[in-house]
Design a protein around this motif. Structure first.
Motif, PDB file in Angstrom:
ATOM      1  N   UNK A  63       0.813  -1.216   0.000  1.00  0.00           N
ATOM      2  CA  UNK A  63       0.000   0.000   0.000  1.00  0.00           C
ATOM      3  C   UNK A  63       0.848   1.268   0.000  1.00  0.00           C
ATOM      4  N   UNK A  64       2.164   1.135   0.133  1.00  0.00           N
ATOM      5  CA  UNK A  64       3.046   2.291   0.095  1.00  0.00           C
ATOM      6  C   UNK A  64       3.682   2.500  -1.282  1.00  0.00           C
ATOM      7  N   UNK A  65       3.441   1.589  -2.208  1.00  0.00           N
ATOM      8  CA  UNK A  65       4.034   1.698  -3.547  1.00  0.00           C
ATOM      9  C   UNK A  65       3.141   0.933  -4.515  1.00  0.00           C
ATOM     10  N   UNK A  66       2.420   1.657  -5.372  1.00  0.00           N
ATOM     11  CA  UNK A  66       1.460   1.041  -6.279  1.00  0.00           C
ATOM     12  C   UNK A  66       2.112   0.816  -7.644  1.00  0.00           C
ATOM     13  N   UNK A  67       2.466  -0.426  -7.983  1.00  0.00           N
ATOM     14  CA  UNK A  67       3.101  -0.670  -9.281  1.00  0.00           C
ATOM     15  C   UNK A  67       2.206  -0.238 -10.442  1.00  0.00           C
ATOM     16  N   UNK A  68       2.808   0.452 -11.387  1.00  0.00           N
ATOM     17  CA  UNK A  68       2.086   1.019 -12.526  1.00  0.00           C
ATOM     18  C   UNK A  68       2.844   0.669 -13.799  1.00  0.00           C
ATOM     19  N   UNK A  69       2.111   0.209 -14.810  1.00  0.00           N
ATOM     20  CA  UNK A  69       2.721  -0.261 -16.049  1.00  0.00           C
ATOM     21  C   UNK A  69       2.117   0.519 -17.217  1.00  0.00           C
ATOM     22  N   UNK A  70       2.969   1.240 -17.946  1.00  0.00           N
ATOM     23  CA  UNK A  70       2.505   2.040 -19.081  1.00  0.00           C
ATOM     24  C   UNK A  70       2.780   1.296 -20.384  1.00  0.00           C
ATOM     25  N   UNK A  71       1.795   1.341 -21.279  1.00  0.00           N
ATOM     26  CA  UNK A  71       1.893   0.692 -22.584  1.00  0.00           C
ATOM     27  C   UNK A  71       1.598   1.767 -23.626  1.00  0.00           C
ATOM     28  N   UNK A  72       2.613   2.537 -24.030  1.00  0.00           N
ATOM     29  CA  UNK A  72       2.377   3.659 -24.941  1.00  0.00           C
ATOM     30  C   UNK A  72       2.134   3.174 -26.368  1.00  0.00           C
ATOM     31  N   UNK A  73       1.206   3.832 -27.051  1.00  0.00           N
ATOM     32  CA  UNK A  73       0.978   3.517 -28.457  1.00  0.00           C
ATOM     33  C   UNK A  73       0.705   4.816 -29.203  1.00  0.00           C
ATOM     34  N   UNK A  74       0.126   4.719 -30.390  1.00  0.00           N
ATOM     35  CA  UNK A  74       0.079   5.857 -31.300  1.00  0.00           C
ATOM     36  C   UNK A  74      -0.651   7.069 -30.725  1.00  0.00           C
ATOM     37  N   UNK A  75      -0.240   8.241 -31.224  1.00  0.00           N
ATOM     38  CA  UNK A  75      -0.944   9.472 -30.901  1.00  0.00           C
ATOM     39  C   UNK A  75      -0.744   9.971 -29.493  1.00  0.00           C
ATOM     40  N   UNK A  76       0.298   9.502 -28.809  1.00  0.00           N
ATOM     41  CA  UNK A  76       0.529   9.932 -27.434  1.00  0.00           C
ATOM     42  C   UNK A  76      -0.329   9.228 -26.410  1.00  0.00           C
ATOM     43  N   UNK A  77      -1.122   8.238 -26.832  1.00  0.00           N
ATOM     44  CA  UNK A  77      -1.956   7.496 -25.898  1.00  0.00           C
ATOM     45  C   UNK A  77      -1.141   6.450 -25.145  1.00  0.00           C
ATOM     46  N   UNK A  78      -1.627   6.076 -24.004  1.00  0.00           N
ATOM     47  CA  UNK A  78      -1.056   4.964 -23.254  1.00  0.00           C
ATOM     48  C   UNK A  78      -2.181   4.165 -22.614  1.00  0.00           C
ATOM     49  N   UNK A  79      -2.078   2.850 -22.711  1.00  0.00           N
ATOM     50  CA  UNK A  79      -2.847   1.991 -21.819  1.00  0.00           C
ATOM     51  C   UNK A  79      -2.025   1.857 -20.542  1.00  0.00           C
ATOM     52  N   UNK A  80      -2.676   1.926 -19.408  1.00  0.00           N
ATOM     53  CA  UNK A  80      -1.966   1.907 -18.131  1.00  0.00           C
ATOM     54  C   UNK A  80      -2.632   0.883 -17.209  1.00  0.00           C
ATOM     55  N   UNK A  81      -1.794   0.077 -16.570  1.00  0.00           N
ATOM     56  CA  UNK A  81      -2.271  -0.882 -15.571  1.00  0.00           C
ATOM     57  C   UNK A  81      -1.778  -0.407 -14.213  1.00  0.00           C
ATOM     58  N   UNK A  82      -2.703  -0.169 -13.295  1.00  0.00           N
ATOM     59  CA  UNK A  82      -2.363   0.332 -11.960  1.00  0.00           C
ATOM     60  C   UNK A  82      -2.835  -0.662 -10.913  1.00  0.00           C
ATOM     61  N   UNK A  83      -1.908  -1.131 -10.082  1.00  0.00           N
ATOM     62  CA  UNK A  83      -2.279  -1.909  -8.904  1.00  0.00           C
ATOM     63  C   UNK A  83      -2.660  -0.917  -7.809  1.00  0.00           C
ATOM     64  N   UNK A  84      -3.979  -0.730  -7.666  1.00  0.00           N
ATOM     65  CA  UNK A  84      -4.521   0.285  -6.762  1.00  0.00           C
ATOM     66  C   UNK A  84      -4.612  -0.314  -5.360  1.00  0.00           C
ATOM     67  N   UNK A  85      -3.575  -0.068  -4.559  1.00  0.00           N
ATOM     68  CA  UNK A  85      -3.446  -0.736  -3.273  1.00  0.00           C
ATOM     69  C   UNK A  85      -3.981   0.083  -2.111  1.00  0.00           C
ATOM     70  N   UNK A  86      -5.176   0.591  -2.266  1.00  0.00           N
ATOM     71  CA  UNK A  86      -5.831   1.261  -1.148  1.00  0.00           C
ATOM     72  C   UNK A  86      -6.169   0.234  -0.076  1.00  0.00           C
ATOM     73  N   UNK A  87      -5.885   0.565   1.150  1.00  0.00           N
ATOM     74  CA  UNK A  87      -6.222  -0.344   2.242  1.00  0.00           C
ATOM     75  C   UNK A  87      -7.739  -0.499   2.294  1.00  0.00           C
ATOM     76  N   UNK A  88      -8.201  -1.719   2.206  1.00  0.00           N
ATOM     77  CA  UNK A  88      -9.630  -1.991   2.214  1.00  0.00           C
ATOM     78  C   UNK A  88     -10.301  -1.821   0.870  1.00  0.00           C
ATOM     79  N   UNK A  89      -9.550  -1.421  -0.151  1.00  0.00           N
ATOM     80  CA  UNK A  89     -10.152  -1.209  -1.473  1.00  0.00           C
ATOM     81  C   UNK A  89      -9.141  -1.534  -2.564  1.00  0.00           C
ATOM     82  N   UNK A  90      -8.519  -2.707  -2.443  1.00  0.00           N
ATOM     83  CA  UNK A  90      -7.546  -3.122  -3.446  1.00  0.00           C
ATOM     84  C   UNK A  90      -8.230  -3.405  -4.771  1.00  0.00           C
ATOM     85  N   UNK A  91      -7.545  -3.081  -5.855  1.00  0.00           N
ATOM     86  CA  UNK A  91      -8.040  -3.428  -7.175  1.00  0.00           C
ATOM     87  C   UNK A  91      -6.964  -3.198  -8.210  1.00  0.00           C
TER      88      UNK A  91
END
Length: 288
Positions: A63-91
């Motif tokens: 919960x002190x470091x949320x791993x985030x993965x960026x997948x950049x593609x055309x036009x400056x867009x990125x798909x992003x995967x975020x491990x949202x480690x809120x205590x009691x609300x992980x997702x």
């Protein structure tokens, strides 16, 4: 610049974790379901063991470091995967970002159940295979495909899909002798497709696309990514259509006349530096 809407979270670049034993089993086992007649999914399917998987789980769920993965593609867009480690609300949140957009667009979230439209096979493949090599983060097409695979929502798949997933799994370290069975299992447990109006093509497909109004969650989100117009200075994303499709209320934004006597806001300065990351080669900020 932090990801819009995530300034409350300690985001860290997670790309360095992709090479760690135990990562892919943590990321993909959520897709696996089985019956009493089937083999129980295991970390070994992805070339990992239980101990490695447990160690990586502690890192991914910190919960002190949320791993985030960026997948950049055309036009400056990125798909992003975020491990949202809120205590009691992980997702795990799957997002679309673009620096010019006023908000981040949510594709799906997983917190034990899935929410959001996901993406079609064609859109996942297009995003995986069109990396923006001028932007840092995940460029390897196999890793991009497997990172995005949990987003898959499709009623039917092309005949070549199992072989493509097999090749990607083998590339990221899954055993060759069982990778095809693993690919078949993952694809068999995909989510159904989001509804589309009139079978509209997605602009992420790279094919000719014309659509004038959103007909579903997915088509509205992807409508905002019309690649044909991304270099047109007059083009702007359609945030109200996206917000409506995602079930949030829209509020018209009144236009304020410019004040010629207004002074610049002294509080606005350069973007804050990124937090510490698992990888020194990729910044969390800058993608929306």
């Amino acid at each position: 610049m932090p990801i819009k809407g995530y300034d409350y979270g300690p985001l860290v670049a997670g790309e360095g974790l992709l090479q760690r034993a135990g990562f892919w089993s943590n990321h993909l086992l959520a897709m696996c379901r089985y019956t009493s007649c089937e083999t129980q999914p295991a970390p070994e399917w992805f070339g990992d063991d239980g101990a490695d998987t447990d160690v990586l789980a502690e890192i991914l769920l910190d919960d002190q470091a949320w791993p985030t993965f960026r997948i950049p593609f055309q036009g400056g867009h990125s798909a992003v995967v975020v491990y949202r480690n809120l205590i009691g609300d992980f997702g795990i949140d799957y997002l679309l970002t673009q620096p010019a957009w006023p908000r981040t667009v949510s594709l799906s979230s997983f917190d034990g159940d899935w929410y959001g439209p996901g993406l079609s096979w064609r859109d996942i493949l297009y995003t995986a295979e069109t990396p923006d090599l001028t932007a840092p983060c995940v460029h390897d097409t196999a890793a991009r495909l497997v990172l995005l695979l949990p987003l898959l929502a499709a009623d039917e798949l092309p005949p070549e899909a199992p072989a493509r997933v097999n090749a990607a799994l083998t590339a990221i370290g899954a055993p060759e002798d069982s990778a095809q069975d693993t690919a078949d299992h993952l694809l068999r447990n995909r989510r159904p497709a989001a509804r589309r109006r009139g079978g509209a093509d997605s602009p992420l497909s790279g094919r000719s696309y014309r659509h004038t109004e959103p007909g579903s969650d997915e088509s509205a989100v992807l409508w905002a990514l019309d690649q044909r117009r991304v270099n047109d200075r007059r083009w702007r994303p359609r945030p109200n259509a996206v917000i409506t499709a995602l079930g949030a209320p829209t509020k018209p934004r009144p236009a304020a006349p410019p004040d010629p006597n207004a002074n610049p806001d002294p509080s606005e300065g350069p973007p804050s530096s990124c937090p510490a990351s698992f990888s020194t080669g990729c910044s969390v900020g800058g993608g929306g």
